[in-house]
Design an enzyme around this catalytic site. Sequence first.
Site, mmCIF file in Angstrom:
data_model
loop_
_atom_site.group_PDB
_atom_site.id
_atom_site.type_symbol
_atom_site.label_atom_id
_atom_site.label_comp_id
_atom_site.label_asym_id
_atom_site.label_seq_id
_atom_site.Cartn_x
_atom_site.Cartn_y
_atom_site.Cartn_z
ATOM 1 N N ARG A 16 0.864 -1.184 0.000
ATOM 2 C CA ARG A 16 0.000 0.000 0.000
ATOM 3 C C ARG A 16 0.896 1.228 0.000
ATOM 4 N NH1 ARG A 16 -2.983 -0.129 5.237
ATOM 5 N NH2 ARG A 16 -3.943 -1.928 4.281
ATOM 6 N N HIS A 65 2.413 -2.213 5.464
ATOM 7 C CA HIS A 65 1.995 -2.419 4.070
ATOM 8 C C HIS A 65 2.831 -1.539 3.137
ATOM 9 C CE1 HIS A 65 -1.516 -5.006 4.665
ATOM 10 N NE2 HIS A 65 -1.819 -4.262 5.718
ATOM 11 N N ASP A 83 -2.600 -8.776 4.400
ATOM 12 C CA ASP A 83 -3.876 -9.091 5.031
ATOM 13 C C ASP A 83 -4.455 -10.249 4.246
ATOM 14 O OD1 ASP A 83 -3.512 -6.879 6.665
ATOM 15 O OD2 ASP A 83 -4.940 -5.613 5.602
ATOM 16 N N HIS A 131 -3.801 -9.948 9.720
ATOM 17 C CA HIS A 131 -2.670 -9.068 9.426
ATOM 18 C C HIS A 131 -1.354 -9.712 9.860
ATOM 19 C CE1 HIS A 131 -1.111 -4.764 9.302
ATOM 20 N NE2 HIS A 131 -0.157 -5.356 9.993
#
Length: 139
Positions: free
Chosen positions: A8, A53, A60, A121
């Site tokens: 991310r 991330h 996840d 996670h």
Amino acid sequence: MLLWDGYRPQRAVDCFLRWSQQPEDGRTKLRHYPNIDRAEMFEQGYVAARSGHSRGSTVDLTLYHLATGELVPMGGDHDLMDSVSHHGARGISQVEARNRQHLCSVMAASGFDSYDYEWWHYTLKEEPYPDTYFDFPVA
């Protein structure tokens, strides 16, 4: 395994932080944070301003039945910011607790650490870039 989230960009995390400071609109509250205010997501450790991330080392994920494609019951939805999402949570069935433990043991054997507040996670124990938060977009 079903992967929900991997890398991310930091800009996405920054956007989420800005969103958390906006007035409540109710669109996602019941599904994702029914018992806290959105600003509390960061205070209570459900979301980090600097996310694993963004280091490319956190995922996840969950388990699913390969034959049917159905998700394995885990007791609480993905991205539910609530105590029922914690490892060792009370109020989930024995089957759901066993499924969480199975996922945890598979991930631990694969070199990942679990995150106490989110059963889905996991972060790579030996991260290649533990102090770097990448911000390249994914197209």
